[in-house]
Design an enzyme around this catalytic site. Structure first.
Site, mmCIF file in Angstrom:
data_model
loop_
_atom_site.group_PDB
_atom_site.id
_atom_site.type_symbol
_atom_site.label_atom_id
_atom_site.label_comp_id
_atom_site.label_asym_id
_atom_site.label_seq_id
_atom_site.Cartn_x
_atom_site.Cartn_y
_atom_site.Cartn_z
ATOM 1 N N LYS A 1 0.852 -1.189 0.000
ATOM 2 C CA LYS A 1 0.000 0.000 0.000
ATOM 3 C C LYS A 1 0.888 1.240 0.000
ATOM 4 O O LYS A 1 1.465 1.609 1.016
ATOM 5 C CB LYS A 1 -0.896 0.033 1.243
ATOM 6 C CG LYS A 1 -1.960 1.111 1.133
ATOM 7 C CD LYS A 1 -2.434 1.629 2.460
ATOM 8 C CE LYS A 1 -1.647 2.777 2.997
ATOM 9 N NZ LYS A 1 -1.582 3.977 2.151
ATOM 10 N N GLU B 1 10.554 16.234 14.433
ATOM 11 C CA GLU B 1 10.926 16.037 13.037
ATOM 12 C C GLU B 1 10.135 17.041 12.189
ATOM 13 O O GLU B 1 8.934 16.878 11.991
ATOM 14 C CB GLU B 1 10.585 14.605 12.615
ATOM 15 C CG GLU B 1 11.055 14.290 11.219
ATOM 16 C CD GLU B 1 10.685 12.872 10.783
ATOM 17 O OE1 GLU B 1 9.575 12.424 11.085
ATOM 18 O OE2 GLU B 1 11.538 12.237 10.135
ATOM 19 N N GLY C 1 7.311 4.999 7.729
ATOM 20 C CA GLY C 1 6.459 6.176 7.885
ATOM 21 C C GLY C 1 6.776 6.864 9.194
ATOM 22 O O GLY C 1 7.875 6.714 9.743
ATOM 23 N N CYS D 1 13.845 11.030 6.028
ATOM 24 C CA CYS D 1 13.962 10.521 7.389
ATOM 25 C C CYS D 1 15.383 10.639 7.910
ATOM 26 O O CYS D 1 15.603 10.732 9.106
ATOM 27 C CB CYS D 1 13.507 9.066 7.418
ATOM 28 S SG CYS D 1 14.341 8.081 6.183
ATOM 29 N N GLY E 1 3.677 4.340 13.110
ATOM 30 C CA GLY E 1 4.430 3.114 13.414
ATOM 31 C C GLY E 1 3.986 2.502 14.740
ATOM 32 O O GLY E 1 3.854 1.278 14.875
ATOM 33 N N GLU F 1 -1.089 7.588 -0.373
ATOM 34 C CA GLU F 1 -2.080 8.060 -1.344
ATOM 35 C C GLU F 1 -1.586 9.253 -2.157
ATOM 36 O O GLU F 1 -2.022 9.448 -3.291
ATOM 37 C CB GLU F 1 -3.344 8.483 -0.602
ATOM 38 C CG GLU F 1 -4.252 7.342 -0.280
ATOM 39 C CD GLU F 1 -5.645 7.852 0.021
ATOM 40 O OE1 GLU F 1 -6.569 7.520 -0.726
ATOM 41 O OE2 GLU F 1 -5.776 8.614 0.998
ATOM 42 N N GLU G 1 10.475 1.353 9.970
ATOM 43 C CA GLU G 1 11.446 2.402 9.624
ATOM 44 C C GLU G 1 10.719 3.712 9.850
ATOM 45 O O GLU G 1 9.824 4.071 9.076
ATOM 46 C CB GLU G 1 11.865 2.290 8.153
ATOM 47 C CG GLU G 1 12.542 0.988 7.779
ATOM 48 C CD GLU G 1 13.951 0.895 8.309
ATOM 49 O OE1 GLU G 1 14.455 1.864 8.903
ATOM 50 O OE2 GLU G 1 14.554 -0.179 8.145
HETATM 51 P P1 NAD Z 1 2.766 8.375 7.603
HETATM 52 O O1 NAD Z 1 3.157 7.636 8.835
HETATM 53 O O2 NAD Z 1 1.715 9.399 7.717
HETATM 54 O O3 NAD Z 1 2.269 7.363 6.475
HETATM 55 C C1 NAD Z 1 3.071 6.271 6.046
HETATM 56 C C2 NAD Z 1 2.168 5.225 5.431
HETATM 57 O O4 NAD Z 1 1.323 4.692 6.443
HETATM 58 C C3 NAD Z 1 1.243 5.756 4.332
HETATM 59 O O5 NAD Z 1 1.122 4.805 3.310
HETATM 60 C C4 NAD Z 1 -0.069 5.915 5.082
HETATM 61 O O6 NAD Z 1 -1.203 5.871 4.235
HETATM 62 C C5 NAD Z 1 -0.025 4.728 6.013
HETATM 63 N N1 NAD Z 1 -0.882 4.844 7.194
HETATM 64 C C6 NAD Z 1 -1.361 5.960 7.774
HETATM 65 N N2 NAD Z 1 -2.121 5.638 8.840
HETATM 66 C C7 NAD Z 1 -2.118 4.298 8.930
HETATM 67 C C8 NAD Z 1 -2.688 3.371 9.838
HETATM 68 N N3 NAD Z 1 -3.447 3.754 10.851
HETATM 69 N N4 NAD Z 1 -2.449 2.048 9.651
HETATM 70 C C9 NAD Z 1 -1.672 1.622 8.641
HETATM 71 N N5 NAD Z 1 -1.112 2.451 7.742
HETATM 72 C C10 NAD Z 1 -1.310 3.780 7.894
HETATM 73 O O7 NAD Z 1 4.131 8.949 7.020
HETATM 74 P P2 NAD Z 1 4.331 9.884 5.754
HETATM 75 O O8 NAD Z 1 3.816 11.229 6.126
HETATM 76 O O9 NAD Z 1 3.820 9.222 4.524
HETATM 77 O O10 NAD Z 1 5.925 9.890 5.631
HETATM 78 C C11 NAD Z 1 6.715 10.689 6.409
HETATM 79 C C12 NAD Z 1 7.269 9.951 7.616
HETATM 80 O O11 NAD Z 1 7.923 8.767 7.188
HETATM 81 C C13 NAD Z 1 8.318 10.741 8.361
HETATM 82 O O12 NAD Z 1 8.138 10.623 9.743
HETATM 83 C C14 NAD Z 1 9.620 10.089 7.943
HETATM 84 O O13 NAD Z 1 10.682 10.250 8.837
HETATM 85 C C15 NAD Z 1 9.209 8.688 7.820
HETATM 86 N N6 NAD Z 1 10.146 7.979 6.932
HETATM 87 C C16 NAD Z 1 11.026 7.081 7.495
HETATM 88 C C17 NAD Z 1 11.955 6.432 6.705
HETATM 89 C C18 NAD Z 1 12.924 5.438 7.279
HETATM 90 O O14 NAD Z 1 13.449 4.631 6.521
HETATM 91 N N7 NAD Z 1 13.189 5.443 8.570
HETATM 92 C C19 NAD Z 1 12.000 6.689 5.337
HETATM 93 C C20 NAD Z 1 11.095 7.599 4.794
HETATM 94 C C21 NAD Z 1 10.168 8.225 5.615
#
Ligand code: NAD
Length: 451
Positions: free
Chosen positions: A153, A353, A206, A262, A211, A156, A228
């Site tokens: 997934k 962050e 994410g 990240c 997480g 979006e 991650e």
């Molecule tokens: P996010 O946590 O909002 O979303 C990540 C994913 O999770 C998306 O696909 C989203 O639709 C999904 N999601 C949202 N709510 C969910 C739920 N309740 N259950 C399951 N899935 C759900 O993150 P974002 O805004 O897309 O990305 C930015 C974040 O990602 C930042 O905090 C960044 O540091 C982190 N990130 C970490 C790494 C790493 O490797 N450590 C790499 C890239 C981004």
């Protein structure tokens, strides 16, 4: 319900999709479950050949994928090309790794003891919007290499390259049902994957907040998770470093991808004795970052991902007087300029962050002070150490609680070296041979030789 995908530089729609919901997620899991027995039974050399073909197809479609990623994320085309290059490398690496992830034979009395690396089954992969195709490949590569089937997934906001990768996988000959892409909300499709009894593992990238929810949700079915998550990494500059080189590199370690990284080294820790001199160099270097149209070959930084995210990033600098604020286009597009803020490690800009082009510059006294400040964060993903003293470099690298560090460089992500966080930046490793471990269980078999 339809989903309109925007180009963040122009705010114009670039695609309109059907948004999937729980039913589509369930159907994808059912397809992946049905495909699993045959996929795990594919001979290692054949599975390797299929992944190699996918890598080659990514290479053949390099420019198309880079343009699509650039338009969808607003990232400069030069960076998008580099990222697609890495996607191909990742599939080449895991094609080569299929038949090199061995079990063990362990000396025991009365027989032999062997271990097998067993695939988990259907794995659910959930990815963010900042490096969509790259991060998808980091998970899909090891998951398929070890014989799992996948439901992924994407975020979006940026699903387009992952959808295209799904098509290329079929073209490569990877059977129907092995790699399924479902585009929908986190709160529906994401949560369904997390709770689904037929999904054996969630590979999540994410935010730390989401997480945490994934980990809680996975507890019900004792799913494996690798996480991650976010970061607030330190770029530590000692007085004995090549200051000009460190300053010239620093902007790209935090403003790359408009700070939506990240690994962004968003806390720049500078030894007090050289603080003023370094800040001058840093401002000069930051002024040179080329911000503008992502399609322009010379552009180094594009817009932020969305209007909502622009407002969030802006809230971090409201009421502050930056040491430097660069230029950015005005009007259409979600633009935010490179911004340097002199701060203490207790300020909000240094604790949270920001995920935008905002760096906190923080002075420190001596080595122990630098390690203390670097570690004074709930996160532990990445970081850099700039010094000419080799012993100090090792001491500080061992002292900083982060999973991926670099010395006299800001580069730490490669297809064949492990990547991942400590503390609340998550756990589990991606990339390299370590990435395979998150997609297998170890099975131990004792064979008696007595009688
Ligand atoms: P996010 O946590 O909002 O979303 C990540 C994913 O999770 C998306 O696909 C989203 O639709 C999904 N999601 C949202 N709510 C969910 C739920 N309740 N259950 C399951 N899935 C759900 O993150 P974002 O805004 O897309 O990305 C930015 C974040 O990602 C930042 O905090 C960044 O540091 C982190 N990130 C970490 C790494 C790493 O490797 N450590 C790499 C890239 C981004």
């Amino acid at each position: 319900m339809s989903l309109v995908v925007l180009n963040p530089a122009t705010e114009q729609p670039i695609a309109e999709l059907e948004r999937a919901g729980v039913d589509e997620a369930d159907a994808a899991v059912a397809r992946a479950k049905a495909a699993f027995p045959a996929w795990r039974a594919v001979a290692p050399a054949d599975r390797a050949r299929l992944l190699r073909r996918l890598a080659t197809l990514v290479e053949d479609h390099h420019e198309e994928l880079a343009q699509l990623e650039s338009r969808n994320v607003g990232k400069p085309i030069s960076g998008a090309r580099g990222e697609v290059g890495m996607v191909a490398q990742v599939f080449h690496f895991y094609a080569g790794a299929v038949d090199k992830h061995y079990g063990e034979t362990i000396p025991v009395a009365g027989g032999i003891d062997v271990t097998f690396r067993e695939p988990l089954g259907v794995v659910g992969l959930i990815t963010p919007w900042n490096f969509p195709l790259n991060i998808a490949s980091w998970k899909i590569g090891p998951a398929l290499a070890t014989g799992n089937t996948v439901v992924i997934k994407p975020a979006e906001l940026t699903p387009l390259t992952t959808m295209r990768l799904g098509e290329l996988a079929l073209e490569a000959g990877i059977p129907e049902g092995v790699l399924n892409v479902v585009v929908g909300r986190g709160s529906t499709v994401g949560e369904r994957l997390v709770e689904h009894p037929d999904v054996a593992k969630i590979g999540f990238t994410g935010s730390t907040d989401v997480g945490r929810r994934v980990m809680q949700g996975a507890a019900t079915t004792i799913k494996r998770v690798t996480l991650e998550l976010g970061g607030k990494s330190a770029n530590i500059v000692f007085a004995d470093a090549d200051l000009e080189q460190a300053a010239a590199a620093a902007p790209y370690s935090v403003f790359d991808n408009a700070g939506q990284d990240c690994c962004a080294r968003s806390r720049i820790l500078v030894q007090k004795s050289v603080y003023d001199r370094f800040l001058d160099y840093l401002i000069d270097a930051t002024r040179k970052v080329k911000v503008g149209d992502p399609a322009d070959e010379a552009t180094e930084m594009g817009p932020l991902i969305s209007a909502e995210h622009l407002a969030t990033v802006g809230s971090y600098v409201e009421g502050l007087s930056p040491a430097f604020r660069g230029e950015a286009p005005e009007g259409i597009g979600f633009w935010f300029p490179c911004t340097l803020i002199e701060a203490t490690n207790d300020d909000r800009v240094a604790r949270e962050e920001v995920f935008g082009p905002v760096a906190a510059v923080i002075p420190f006294e001596h080595e122990a002070d630098a390690i203390r400040i670097a570690n004074d964060t709930p996160y532990g993903l990445s970081g850099s150490i700039w010094t000419r003293d080799g012993s100090r470099a090792i001491r500080v690298a061992r002292g900083v609680g982060a999973g991926v560090l670099s010395v006299n460089s800001n580069s730490s992500v490669r297809a064949h070296t492990p990547f991942g966080g400590m503390k609340q930046s998550g756990f589990g490793r991606e990339l390299g041979m370590a990435g395979l471990d998150g997609y297998c269980d170890i099975k131990n078999v004792f064979i008696s030789t007595e009688g």
